[in-house]
Design a protein around this motif. Structure first.
Motif, PDB file in Angstrom:
ATOM      1  N   THR A  48       0.893  -1.059   0.165  1.00  0.00           N
ATOM      2  CA  THR A  48      -0.024  -0.123  -0.125  1.00  0.00           C
ATOM      3  C   THR A  48       0.929   1.200   0.152  1.00  0.00           C
ATOM      4  OG1 THR A  48      -0.080  -0.147   2.538  1.00  0.00           O
ATOM      5  CG2 THR A  48      -2.138  -1.117   1.271  1.00  0.00           C
ATOM      6  N   GLU A  70     -11.547   1.529   0.534  1.00  0.00           N
ATOM      7  CA  GLU A  70     -10.118   0.960   0.874  1.00  0.00           C
ATOM      8  C   GLU A  70      -9.793  -0.190   0.110  1.00  0.00           C
ATOM      9  OE1 GLU A  70      -8.447   3.036   3.107  1.00  0.00           O
ATOM     10  OE2 GLU A  70     -10.003   4.426   3.704  1.00  0.00           O
ATOM     11  N   CYS A  90      -9.009   3.939  -8.336  1.00  0.00           N
ATOM     12  CA  CYS A  90      -7.765   3.916  -8.873  1.00  0.00           C
ATOM     13  C   CYS A  90      -7.550   3.471 -10.308  1.00  0.00           C
ATOM     14  CB  CYS A  90      -7.216   2.940  -7.913  1.00  0.00           C
ATOM     15  SG  CYS A  90      -7.039   3.338  -6.105  1.00  0.00           S
ATOM     16  N   THR A 130       5.956   6.801  -3.286  1.00  0.00           N
ATOM     17  CA  THR A 130       4.740   6.209  -2.536  1.00  0.00           C
ATOM     18  C   THR A 130       4.421   7.365  -1.316  1.00  0.00           C
ATOM     19  OG1 THR A 130       5.685   4.477  -1.098  1.00  0.00           O
ATOM     20  CG2 THR A 130       4.817   3.911  -3.504  1.00  0.00           C
ATOM     21  N   LYS A 159       0.955   9.713  -1.332  1.00  0.00           N
ATOM     22  CA  LYS A 159       0.230   9.662  -0.241  1.00  0.00           C
ATOM     23  C   LYS A 159       0.242  10.931   0.961  1.00  0.00           C
ATOM     24  CE  LYS A 159       0.049   5.463   1.964  1.00  0.00           C
ATOM     25  NZ  LYS A 159       0.362   4.349   2.478  1.00  0.00           N
ATOM     26  N   TYR A 202      -3.485  10.640  -1.777  1.00  0.00           N
ATOM     27  CA  TYR A 202      -3.918   9.731  -2.522  1.00  0.00           C
ATOM     28  C   TYR A 202      -3.390   8.273  -2.364  1.00  0.00           C
ATOM     29  CZ  TYR A 202      -5.583  13.831  -5.339  1.00  0.00           C
ATOM     30  OH  TYR A 202      -6.111  14.841  -5.732  1.00  0.00           O
ATOM     31  N   TYR A 203      -3.949   7.385  -2.902  1.00  0.00           N
ATOM     32  CA  TYR A 203      -3.318   6.090  -2.815  1.00  0.00           C
ATOM     33  C   TYR A 203      -2.204   5.720  -3.836  1.00  0.00           C
ATOM     34  CZ  TYR A 203      -7.668   4.395  -0.446  1.00  0.00           C
ATOM     35  OH  TYR A 203      -8.771   4.364   0.605  1.00  0.00           O
ATOM     36  N   LEU A 235      -0.348   2.267  -4.643  1.00  0.00           N
ATOM     37  CA  LEU A 235      -0.460   0.658  -4.648  1.00  0.00           C
ATOM     38  C   LEU A 235       0.643  -0.050  -5.339  1.00  0.00           C
ATOM     39  CD1 LEU A 235      -4.312   0.347  -4.321  1.00  0.00           C
ATOM     40  CD2 LEU A 235      -2.822   1.009  -2.386  1.00  0.00           C
ATOM     41  N   THR A 251      -2.668   4.398  -8.600  1.00  0.00           N
ATOM     42  CA  THR A 251      -3.075   5.574  -7.842  1.00  0.00           C
ATOM     43  C   THR A 251      -4.666   5.908  -8.239  1.00  0.00           C
ATOM     44  OG1 THR A 251      -2.493   7.759  -6.862  1.00  0.00           O
ATOM     45  CG2 THR A 251      -2.042   7.058  -9.221  1.00  0.00           C
TER      46      THR A 251
END
Length: 469
Positions: free
Chosen positions: A131, A196, A211, A265, A269, A273-274, A276, A321
């Motif tokens: 993550t 999530e 995403c 990452t 974040k 934002y994500y 992954l 993302t």
């Protein structure tokens, strides 16, 4: 053993080239005594710094020292003066005001991008969960931070600026449509209307439908260092053997890539934002995603070939993302076409694993190949059987698109190859004629240890950018 390589230009001619003639030349020459030519002046082991920096005797520093008094610093005998509550409160209030103004968009450099970058830049290379980094900037209660919400084009520029400072030279974006999602390992991910991301008991990764983008970036290696990896072996058809440890770039490249992944990452974040990377996604699909994102083309050895670094990219790293990003398009710099006639990487391959056909084919050569593209195919069984990538990787620094651009002919070759393939065979022949891809001599191997650290192209000075400090 000390190995010296001397230039043909004299010190006097060099000074004249700088415009230092007459009295100026005499002064400059007097200031640089004891050298016979230019290389002795700039590359002597004793004088590692610029010529105007002089050495003094041991302990004779330019700051005067009284050794009857001078001792190791002891905080007990030299306590800090306590900061008053008023001063501390004033400092805290100033910092809080700057942060509040910045996060509200009224103080340049102190906005959410700056806070996210500052937090991300301090991340080290260690294991990061799928993550993304666990350490990233988060707004605190009372910060009243304006959510980061910019256009997809601007977001791409922001990521490129941040990622470049983290150590990657190129960033691309793929919109995750049906075709691109298909390239994830089969049964690895499922996209759903969830808030999530999570991984279930069957090790399946569940990704939110929002995403929609895959950020892809280069993980670089040093080609100059890779040229020290060639070795001779008369028992192979190519005459080359396993990579010399001094030229193995793989572990160094993975280390740099890990640092960039952690910081990249963390930055994404920190913007809210994500970021992954499901397990197994990298590096198994890194070639495909690097090509589709426009970082490179498919090369003859069946991995990526970039316009600026040839085959010397460790892998294309990536992150899924929900940050809106403008997709980047595939490129054509003439690389795939150049591979048709070049074959330099295949000529040095000790295990003869690289396809030497004149044209790409739809037909695979081993079960490990993934069909569906028209390409030159690598026999990964014999390649890994020979010990790659740990004990072999000499195809990477051999690629003519790796050659340093300081020589004026190399950018010309690339520009011509990008527009027409008519001269590609000639260029490959010239590459052989000039001796690129040759095994280093014993003297050259030894000279690496006494090289001029200020000019050697294989070294990377973290934080120095393009400056020669």
């Amino acid at each position: 053993m000390t190995v010296r390589f001397h230039s043909t230009i004299s010190r006097r001619d060099f000074m004249k080239g700088l415009g230092l003639t007459g009295a100026g030349l005499g002064v400059a020459a007097a200031a640089t005594p004891g050298f016979h030519d230019l290389d002795e002046l700039v590359g002597s082991y004793e004088q590692k710094r610029d010529w105007w920096i002089r050495e003094r005797d041991y302990e004779d520093i330019t700051t005067e020292v009284d050794w009857d008094v001078y001792q190791a610093y002891d905080p007990k005998t030299h306590p800090a003066v306590p900061v008053s509550d008023a001063v501390r409160a004033a400092t805290q209030a100033r910092v809080a005001k700057d942060k509040s103004e910045g996060l509200a968009g009224r103080l340049p450099g102190y906005d959410r991008r700056g806070m996210a970058w500052y937090s991300a830049s301090g991340q080290f290379n260690f294991s990061v969960p799928w993550t993304g980094s666990n350490s990233y900037w988060k707004p605190s209660e009372g910060d009243n931070a304006v959510p980061y919400n910019e256009s997809s084009d601007y977001n791409l520029q922001v990521l490129r600026a941040a990622f470049h400072s983290f150590g990657t030279p190129a960033v691309g974006v793929i919109e995750l449509n049906e075709h691109m999602k298909r390239l994830f390992n089969k049964g690895l991910c499922v996209w759903e209307d969830i808030d999530e991301p999570f991984q279930d008991e069957q090790k399946l990764y569940h990704i939110p439908n929002k995403c929609k983008w895959l950020v892809v970036w280069e993980s670089q290696m040093t080609q100059s260092q890779g040229t020290f990896g060639y070795s001779k072996n008369p028992d192979t058809l190519s005459g080359y053997g396993s990579s010399v440890p001094l030229g193995r770039m793989d572990m160094q490249g993975y280390d740099w890539a890990g640092s960039v992944w952690n910081r990249a990452t963390s930055f994404i974040k920190g913007l809210g934002y994500y970021a992954l990377r499901p397990g197994g996604m990298m590096p198994s699909q890194n070639t495909a995603y690097g090509v589709f994102a426009g970082l490179s083309e498919q090369g003859r050895p069946h991995y990526r070939m970039s316009p600026g670094w040839g085959l010397c990219s460790r892998y294309a790293d990536s992150a899924i993302t929900d940050m809106p990003l403008a997709p980047t398009k595939p490129i054509d710099f003439g690389g795939h076409r150049f591979c048709n006639t070049c074959k330099r990487c295949g000529e040095v391959c000790p295990s003869q694993s690289i396809d030497m056909s004149d044209e790409p084919s739809w037909d695979t050569v081993v079960p490990r190949n993934n069909p569906g593209i028209k390409a030159f195919w690598m026999n990964w069984d014999t390649c890994s059987g020979f010990g790659a990538p740990v004990n072999c990787g000499i195809c990477q620094p051999t690629c003519p698109f790796n050659h340093p651009s300081e020589a004026i002919i190399h950018p010309v070759v690339r520009a011509v190859a990008g527009n027409t393939g008519i001269f590609n065979g000639f260029f490959a022949t010239m590459d052989r004629t000039f001796g690129y891809g040759k095994v280093r001599s014993e003297d050259e191997m030894e000279a690496w240890w006494t090289r001029d650290l200020s000019t050697f192209k294989g070294d990377t000075i973290n934080g120095a950018g393009k400056f020669n400090w």
